[in-house]
Design a protein around this motif. Structure first.
Motif, short mmCIF file in Angstrom:
data_model
loop_
_atom_site.label_atom_id
_atom_site.label_comp_id
_atom_site.label_asym_id
_atom_site.label_seq_id
_atom_site.Cartn_x
_atom_site.Cartn_y
_atom_site.Cartn_z
N TYR A 1 -7.38 0.59 -7.19
CA TYR A 1 -7.68 0.43 -5.77
C TYR A 1 -9.12 -0.03 -5.57
N LYS A 2 -9.29 -0.91 -4.60
CA LYS A 2 -10.59 -1.51 -4.35
C LYS A 2 -11.50 -0.53 -3.62
N THR A 3 -12.76 -0.48 -4.03
CA THR A 3 -13.75 0.36 -3.37
C THR A 3 -14.54 -0.47 -2.37
N HIS A 4 -14.64 0.02 -1.15
CA HIS A 4 -15.29 -0.73 -0.07
C HIS A 4 -16.70 -0.20 0.14
N ASN B 1 -5.78 -8.92 -4.99
CA ASN B 1 -6.07 -8.34 -3.67
C ASN B 1 -4.80 -7.94 -2.93
N GLN C 1 -5.67 -1.68 -0.37
CA GLN C 1 -5.94 -2.96 -1.03
C GLN C 1 -6.36 -2.73 -2.48
N LEU C 2 -5.84 -3.56 -3.36
CA LEU C 2 -6.17 -3.48 -4.78
C LEU C 2 -7.38 -4.37 -5.08
N LYS C 3 -7.86 -4.28 -6.30
CA LYS C 3 -9.05 -5.03 -6.70
C LYS C 3 -8.73 -6.51 -6.85
N ASN C 4 -9.77 -7.29 -7.06
CA ASN C 4 -9.59 -8.74 -7.14
C ASN C 4 -8.74 -9.16 -8.32
N ILE D 1 -12.31 4.20 -1.39
CA ILE D 1 -11.14 3.30 -1.43
C ILE D 1 -10.54 3.11 -0.05
#
Length: 809
Positions: A170-173, A143, A136-139, A184
């Protein structure tokens, strides 16, 4: 960890003196977060059998104290222990050689070996890049989901102009200010990647056939490990399991995967759709009680409403499903080549796609098993109809003899139907296993088809018979009639008994079934005493029994999650709620209450009573969506037939008029289905638009394409030290298409062209001779010369015309 302990202490003391108070507070906060949410190093667990029985002495244990009270193993048992150890060590070496991190330890009774499996951040990144795993990519990037790629530093010969740095998209969770290198990846992503490393035969993968090991009994369990913090958070929000808002649905998806996420989403969607129809049915039931029969004027509008409701439910669920599928990155999911089931057998052949040796079972042999399954289903269906018919006849013959004969026989009918359902489900499973399907999806589809046919005949036969065939008919040469000569009333009581039994006894069985299984396993497998076994059966596993077990060992003792059983129960209840709703409108409200209870029991069973399932990627709930669609059409047709041919609302109509009305309403239902597909497509327009925007965004991010938001038109007129653009009169590169035409030989046209050429040459020759004569040696006077020129001109023209005519002839 690099420094020694004295050096580390000195470095920490120096850091205390050098750093400021803000840094100290920040480190304290980081330490507090690390204590609250420690990093998970292991995601999967494998459980191997190391002893045939826990009462056997382990030959590897040298301590006599730990072996006290254990007997020596026989020669066969010791050979089996040695064989299991060799196989286990070979598998563990394969896991280590492919770069996985493992941690092994014995179970409490030292009869099992538990292996925790994890992967380093670099291993996760390399495998994700190799398998093109989507993250998933960042906002700010909508997304979207894009395949993972490593950063490319560029080539020196190109002055690093081809550099691509994309790790930041890439989104960091995590909520940490300084996230780890593997942040990520969600827990779901880590489990999927590690499972791929364990089972795949690609480069740097172990290639272990987990299904075959489980089927052969060499591996006792293989499951993802639970996260205690996430489970505690999900348990705290019990109300959210029923409402299922988007944020909580994403949490369930990120922890359990697509299939379970879609299941609980459907359950929340289903009970919300049941609310209006259930309240309306409850109000109509009050009217039925006042009128003392469900066959009244309110049956007509409720029949039309129920037909529309049952038809629209699958369509609008698919639209809701698409909205979450695009948020979970599965809307564009394509069907990949599934691996073989571990139970699949056949002649070894090379798969033309994977070039791997797989068992091959020809279709000709499977067709023979198809015929056997069809014959078995036919015999089982007829036997079921015969048994239920005998019960109906027994009830008819014992009227007035047995007290409470109506309730007693209806309860016995329901209990018999539920017992036959369990037996028919086992028969369907056995027949499907004999057909030897290659993949799990094919196996589940054929299994669902058999179970639907079996349960439809077994569960709904008595209701269809009561509604359409019982009144003033014969059964085994016995005249039959409905209760109080009102088939609607008889049908409503039988349907009420079905719903009551499923709401009470079926739910009690689902709660007590794990305890009964535990009692059976403790009494006959673990050889416990009757007193301790009875205590376990009543209270479940006590804390004393699990006191010395690790969390992974406790999870390994739980049952495996079965999605098929959950959907099967909901589909059967949906049929009871919709097929004969006209006769019992309150059944819709009862099904609403049963759905809420079902959600609560599934939530508890999933988190406390079953292992965490391996996540499976899915775009929809198929084949269950199709099953609900079929049930919707059947519900609409059944209610229309029940209203027209069974109720008293159309008694004054002839059979032809009733048939015409039925055909008209049935075609209206089919036309409404087509209209729904056009007006409300399965994928909404806004979802399609978002998908196109995400695809465009992913392409830009992965290919490092920069787009100027505002065009600078003033830059067009600036001097950029380039040559002046020249504008030509025409396209100098354009070629005539006739120049490229190949010449062809045409005699008639060639002769005509040659004739015209000869005529032109003859005319030019004669004109030249006339001009030569006119300009000869004699020099007459001007007047004379003018007359001679005019005459010569006329003579030359006449000679030329004559010559041309002779040539033409």
């Amino acid at each position: 960890w690099v420094l020694g302990e004295p050096d580390l202490v000195a470095a920490m003391e120096y850091a205390k003196l050098a750093m400021g108070q803000d840094v100290k507070d920040h480190l304290k906060q980081e330490l507090h977060q690390e204590m609250e949410h420690p990093r998970r190093f292991y995601e999967m667990c494998m459980v191997f059998k190391c002893k045939p029985h826990k009462g056997i002495k382990d030959p590897e244990v040298a301590d006599q104290g730990e072996s006290a009270g254990l007997r020596e193993g026989t020669q066969d048992e010791l050979q089996q222990i040695q064989m299991w150890r060799q196989r286990r060590e070979a598998i563990l070496k394969s896991l280590q050689n492919c770069g996985l991190q493992i941690f092994c330890y014995y179970s409490r009774d030292r009869d099992e070996v538990l292996v925790k499996i994890g992967a380093s951040p670099s291993k996760l990144r390399d495998t994700a890049a190799r398998m093109k795993y989507k993250l998933q990519l960042k906002n700010q990037y909508l997304n979207a989901y894009a395949e993972y790629r490593h950063d490319f530093p560029g080539r020196p010969e190109r002055n690093y102009k081809d550099r691509r740095i994309i790790s930041h998209i890439y989104k960091t969770h995590t909520e940490d200010d300084f996230p780890d290198s593997d942040s990520i990846f969600k827990s779901l992503d880590k489990i999927s990647i590690i499972h791929r490393i364990v089972t795949s035969k690609d480069k740097d993968c172990a290639g272990i056939n987990i299904g075959k090991l489980l089927h052969d009994g060499e591996l006792l369990a293989y499951f993802p490990l639970h996260d205690a913090n996430t489970i505690a958070e999900l348990k705290m929000n019990k109300l959210q399991w029923f409402l299922m808002p988007e944020e909580f649905a994403n949490k369930i998806h990120n922890y359990f995967g697509d299939r379970i996420g879609f299941y609980f989403l459907f359950m929340a969607f289903y009970w919300k759709w049941l609310v209006p129809i259930g309240l309306i049915g409850l109000g109509l039931q009050c009217i039925d009680l006042l009128v003392q029969t469900p066959d009244n004027i309110t049956a007509i509008p409720f029949c039309i409403l129920m037909s529309i409701w049952a038809t629209c439910l699958p369509f609008f669920w698919r639209r809701q499903e698409a909205k979450y599928a695009i948020g979970w990155g599965t809307l564009d999911l394509i069907d990949n080549l599934e691996p073989c089931r571990p139970e699949h057998h056949g002649d070894p052949r090379i798969n033309p796609v994977t070039a791997q040796v797989e068992p091959y079972f020809p279709f000709e042999k499977r067709a023979w098993f198809y015929l056997q399954s069809t014959a078995a289903m036919l015999v089982a269906g007829l036997s079921t109809v015969f048994i239920i018919s005998l019960l109906i006849l027994a009830r008819h013959n014992m009227r007035g003899i047995v007290a409470w004969e109506l309730w007693l026989f209806q309860f016995g009918m329901v209990a018999t139907v539920e017992l036959l359902n369990s037996l028919l489900t086992k028969l369907a499973r056995w027949l499907t296993n004999r057909e030897n399907h290659r993949t799990q999806s094919e196996h589940e589809t054929h299994m669902l088809a058999k179970v639907m046919i079996f349960k439809f005949i077994n569960s709904y036969f008595v209701l269809y018979y009561t509604a359409f065939f019982k009144n003033h008919s014969y059964l085994f040469a016995e005249p039959m009639e409905c209760w109080q000569d009102d088939c609607f009333e008889d049908l409503s009581w039988q349907l009420a008994m079905f719903v009551f039994f499923r709401m009470t006894f079926s739910n009690m069985f689902s709660v007590l079934q794990p305890k009964v299984a535990l009692w059976w396993r403790s009494l006959f497998v673990e050889r416990r005493t009757v007193g301790s076994t009875l205590h376990l059966a009543l209270s479940g596993r006590t804390p004393l029994e699990l006191a010395d077990m690790s969390a992974a060992e406790q999870q390994s003792k739980k049952d495996i999650y079965d999605e098929f059983q959950n959907f099967d129960e909901i589909l059967l209840s949906h049929g009871f709620a919709t097929f004969f709703a006209v006769s019992s409108p309150w059944v819709c409200f009862a099904t609403l209450a049963a759905s809420l209870v079902h959600i609560f029991l599934d939530m508890r069973t999933l988190m406390d009573g079953q292992q965490r399932p391996v996540p499976v990627r899915a775009r929809t709930n198929e084949p269950w969506n199709t099953a609900f669609d079929v049930f919707g059409v059947m519900a609409a047709s059944t209610n229309i037939i029940l209203l027209i041919f069974t109720s008293d609302q159309y008694d004054s109509w002839t059979f032809t008029e009733k048939l015409v009305l039925f055909i008209y309403l049935e075609h209206m239902v089919l036309a409404s289905r087509l209209l729904l597909k056009v007006v409300f497509p399965a994928t909404p327009r806004n979802v399609e638009l978002l998908q196109l925007k995400q695809e465009y965004m992913v392409h830009r991010c992965l290919e490092n394409i920069k787009v100027e938001q505002n065009n600078d038109f003033g830059g067009m007129f600036r001097d950029r030290h380039v040559d002046q653009v020249e504008v030509f009169e025409h396209d100098i590169f354009e070629r005539d298409e006739q120049d490229d035409v190949e010449p062809t030989l045409q005699l008639w046209e060639s002769g005509q062209i040659m004739l015209r050429g000869l005529q032109a040459e003859a005319a030019r020759f004669l004109m030249s001779q006339v001009d030569a004569w006119r300009l000869g040696p004699p020099q007459p006077s001007a007047c004379h010369v003018g007359r001679i020129q005019c005459a010569g001109h006329h003579v030359g023209m006449s000679l030329a015309l004559r010559a041309a005519g002779s040539c033409t002839r």
